[in-house]
Design an enzyme around this catalytic site. Structure first.
Site, PDB file in Angstrom:
ATOM      1  N   GLY A 198       0.781  -1.240   0.000  1.00  0.00           N
ATOM      2  CA  GLY A 198       0.000   0.000   0.000  1.00  0.00           C
ATOM      3  C   GLY A 198       0.805   1.278   0.000  1.00  0.00           C
ATOM      4  O   GLY A 198       0.395   2.273  -0.582  1.00  0.00           O
ATOM      5  N   GLU A 246       4.090   4.214   5.929  1.00  0.00           N
ATOM      6  CA  GLU A 246       2.850   3.440   5.864  1.00  0.00           C
ATOM      7  C   GLU A 246       1.774   4.263   5.168  1.00  0.00           C
ATOM      8  O   GLU A 246       1.749   5.492   5.286  1.00  0.00           O
ATOM      9  CB  GLU A 246       2.460   3.061   7.308  1.00  0.00           C
ATOM     10  CG  GLU A 246       1.207   2.261   7.475  1.00  0.00           C
ATOM     11  CD  GLU A 246       1.200   0.920   6.767  1.00  0.00           C
ATOM     12  OE1 GLU A 246       1.415   0.889   5.534  1.00  0.00           O
ATOM     13  OE2 GLU A 246       0.950  -0.100   7.427  1.00  0.00           O
ATOM     14  N   ASP A 250      -4.913   1.920  10.685  1.00  0.00           N
ATOM     15  CA  ASP A 250      -6.305   1.610  11.008  1.00  0.00           C
ATOM     16  C   ASP A 250      -6.365   1.148  12.474  1.00  0.00           C
ATOM     17  O   ASP A 250      -6.361   1.978  13.370  1.00  0.00           O
ATOM     18  CB  ASP A 250      -6.767   0.550  10.004  1.00  0.00           C
ATOM     19  CG  ASP A 250      -8.222   0.196  10.121  1.00  0.00           C
ATOM     20  OD1 ASP A 250      -9.070   1.028   9.801  1.00  0.00           O
ATOM     21  OD2 ASP A 250      -8.523  -0.937  10.538  1.00  0.00           O
ATOM     22  N   LYS A 266      -6.755   6.561  11.078  1.00  0.00           N
ATOM     23  CA  LYS A 266      -8.153   6.514  11.543  1.00  0.00           C
ATOM     24  C   LYS A 266      -8.134   6.390  13.058  1.00  0.00           C
ATOM     25  O   LYS A 266      -8.316   5.296  13.594  1.00  0.00           O
ATOM     26  CB  LYS A 266      -8.865   5.299  10.942  1.00  0.00           C
ATOM     27  CG  LYS A 266      -8.900   5.232   9.425  1.00  0.00           C
ATOM     28  CD  LYS A 266      -9.564   3.926   8.960  1.00  0.00           C
ATOM     29  CE  LYS A 266      -9.550   3.759   7.464  1.00  0.00           C
ATOM     30  NZ  LYS A 266     -10.053   2.423   7.023  1.00  0.00           N
ATOM     31  N   VAL A 306     -11.186   3.456   2.297  1.00  0.00           N
ATOM     32  CA  VAL A 306     -10.739   4.270   1.158  1.00  0.00           C
ATOM     33  C   VAL A 306      -9.866   3.448   0.206  1.00  0.00           C
ATOM     34  O   VAL A 306      -9.268   2.452   0.605  1.00  0.00           O
ATOM     35  CB  VAL A 306      -9.948   5.515   1.645  1.00  0.00           C
ATOM     36  CG1 VAL A 306     -10.843   6.452   2.441  1.00  0.00           C
ATOM     37  CG2 VAL A 306      -8.725   5.128   2.464  1.00  0.00           C
ATOM     38  N   ASP A 330      -5.665  -0.338  -1.670  1.00  0.00           N
ATOM     39  CA  ASP A 330      -6.483  -1.220  -2.493  1.00  0.00           C
ATOM     40  C   ASP A 330      -7.751  -1.667  -1.797  1.00  0.00           C
ATOM     41  O   ASP A 330      -7.875  -1.622  -0.587  1.00  0.00           O
ATOM     42  CB  ASP A 330      -5.697  -2.484  -2.847  1.00  0.00           C
ATOM     43  CG  ASP A 330      -5.568  -3.422  -1.648  1.00  0.00           C
ATOM     44  OD1 ASP A 330      -5.064  -2.973  -0.595  1.00  0.00           O
ATOM     45  OD2 ASP A 330      -5.995  -4.586  -1.740  1.00  0.00           O
ATOM     46  N   ARG A 379      -5.262   0.510  -6.669  1.00  0.00           N
ATOM     47  CA  ARG A 379      -4.005   1.130  -6.212  1.00  0.00           C
ATOM     48  C   ARG A 379      -3.513   2.227  -7.148  1.00  0.00           C
ATOM     49  O   ARG A 379      -2.827   3.142  -6.736  1.00  0.00           O
ATOM     50  CB  ARG A 379      -2.889   0.077  -6.087  1.00  0.00           C
ATOM     51  CG  ARG A 379      -3.133  -0.983  -5.035  1.00  0.00           C
ATOM     52  CD  ARG A 379      -1.849  -1.776  -4.791  1.00  0.00           C
ATOM     53  NE  ARG A 379      -2.101  -3.036  -4.122  1.00  0.00           N
ATOM     54  CZ  ARG A 379      -2.213  -3.180  -2.800  1.00  0.00           C
ATOM     55  NH1 ARG A 379      -2.107  -2.142  -2.017  1.00  0.00           N
ATOM     56  NH2 ARG A 379      -2.427  -4.369  -2.270  1.00  0.00           N
TER      57      ARG A 379
HETATM   58  P1  IMP Z   1      -3.956  -1.950  10.763  1.00  0.00           P
HETATM   59  O1  IMP Z   1      -2.934  -2.996  11.049  1.00  0.00           O
HETATM   60  O2  IMP Z   1      -5.335  -2.359  11.225  1.00  0.00           O
HETATM   61  O3  IMP Z   1      -3.578  -0.589  11.291  1.00  0.00           O
HETATM   62  O4  IMP Z   1      -4.139  -1.876   9.204  1.00  0.00           O
HETATM   63  C1  IMP Z   1      -3.224  -1.201   8.419  1.00  0.00           C
HETATM   64  C2  IMP Z   1      -3.194  -1.716   7.011  1.00  0.00           C
HETATM   65  O5  IMP Z   1      -4.483  -2.058   6.543  1.00  0.00           O
HETATM   66  C3  IMP Z   1      -2.671  -0.637   6.110  1.00  0.00           C
HETATM   67  O6  IMP Z   1      -1.309  -0.839   5.870  1.00  0.00           O
HETATM   68  C4  IMP Z   1      -3.464  -0.818   4.850  1.00  0.00           C
HETATM   69  O7  IMP Z   1      -2.765  -1.659   3.979  1.00  0.00           O
HETATM   70  C5  IMP Z   1      -4.721  -1.498   5.276  1.00  0.00           C
HETATM   71  N1  IMP Z   1      -5.845  -0.544   5.373  1.00  0.00           N
HETATM   72  C6  IMP Z   1      -6.344   0.039   6.480  1.00  0.00           C
HETATM   73  N2  IMP Z   1      -7.380   0.849   6.208  1.00  0.00           N
HETATM   74  C7  IMP Z   1      -7.544   0.775   4.859  1.00  0.00           C
HETATM   75  C8  IMP Z   1      -8.462   1.413   3.937  1.00  0.00           C
HETATM   76  O8  IMP Z   1      -9.372   2.204   4.286  1.00  0.00           O
HETATM   77  N3  IMP Z   1      -8.278   1.097   2.629  1.00  0.00           N
HETATM   78  C9  IMP Z   1      -7.312   0.252   2.181  1.00  0.00           C
HETATM   79  N4  IMP Z   1      -6.446  -0.356   3.001  1.00  0.00           N
HETATM   80  C10 IMP Z   1      -6.560  -0.088   4.334  1.00  0.00           C
HETATM   81 MG    MG Z   2      -0.544  -1.646   4.130  1.00  0.00          MG
END
Ligand code: IMP
Ligand code: MG
Length: 191
Positions: A57, A111, A115, A143, A165, A171, A177
């Site tokens: 990403g 990054e 999320d 977020k 998003v 993606d 992407r």
């Molecule tokens: P986390 O480990 O839950 O913080 O997720 C982070 C990863 O999830 C990021 O590196 C993104 O690749 C993916 N991600 C989180 N939110 C989104 C989104 O809204 N759209 C697309 N990919 C996301």
């Molecule tokens: Mg990612």
């Protein structure tokens, strides 16, 4: 795929099996990236940094960001996957390919979006054991409402609501992407 660029606020595109509406214009993204670069250039002036790009990403964000950095930069990659094909984080993150030599280096984790924070949390835990000189985080989006972990993200382009998003490297089920703007999912059926 319809047009790659946002035309108007009521423009809709389909990515895989969902409809998305315009969210962040490419010019605004460039301003966000420029602002992050400016801060990194200030904070690490005269020092070498290692940009650790989290695939897949963050590749687009990283490629714009590193070209705005004015100190010596080494680029490394690691792969983290938490989403699979869905719109919600699985809560578990597999980190692969972290072969980079980070010992004694100023590592900046690049990054796309934070999320739940699990990915960043796991990475920091892993990197910490490799004795880098410093670890900082640059994320284009965050977020905060859904962070599970207590996180300090050093450089954030913009905090957003916990909506899904796509675009600018991010993606949905592997798609979207290449979009040059960021689009947010809508419940509307595709006209
Ligand atoms: P986390 O480990 O839950 O913080 O997720 C982070 C990863 O999830 C990021 O590196 C993104 O690749 C993916 N991600 C989180 N939110 C989104 C989104 O809204 N759209 C697309 N990919 C996301
Ligand atoms: Mg990612």
């Amino acid at each position: 795929m319809t047009d790659n660029s946002i035309i108007s606020p009521d423009h809709r595109i389909r990515v895989h099996d969902r409809t998305f509406r315009p969210y962040i214009h490419r010019d605004e993204i460039q301003d966000m990236v420029r602002d992050i670069a400016k801060r990194i250039n200030h904070d690490f002036s005269g020092q070498e940094v290692t940009a650790l790009v989290i695939l897949k990403g963050a590749m687009v964000f990283a490629s714009d960001l590193i070209r705005m950095l004015s100190m010596p930069v080494i680029v490394e990659f690691a792969r983290a996957s938490s989403y699979g094909n869905s719109m919600t984080s699985s809560g578990t993150t597999a980190i692969e390919g972290l072969l980079a030599d980070v010992t004694d280096r100023n590592v900046i984790i690049i990054e796309d979006i934070v999320d739940t924070g699990t990915t960043i949390h796991e990475l920091i835990k892993h990197l910490g054991g490799l004795q880098p000189k410093s670890i900082t985080i640059a994320a284009l989006l965050s977020k905060p409402a859904v962070h599970n972990e207590t996180l300090t993200i050093d450089y954030v382009g913009r905090e957003i609501a916990p909506d899904f998003v796509v675009g600018y490297g991010m993606d949905y089920a592997g798609h979207g992407r290449q979009l040059d703007a960021i689009w947010v999912v809508t419940e509307e059926p595709l006209a």
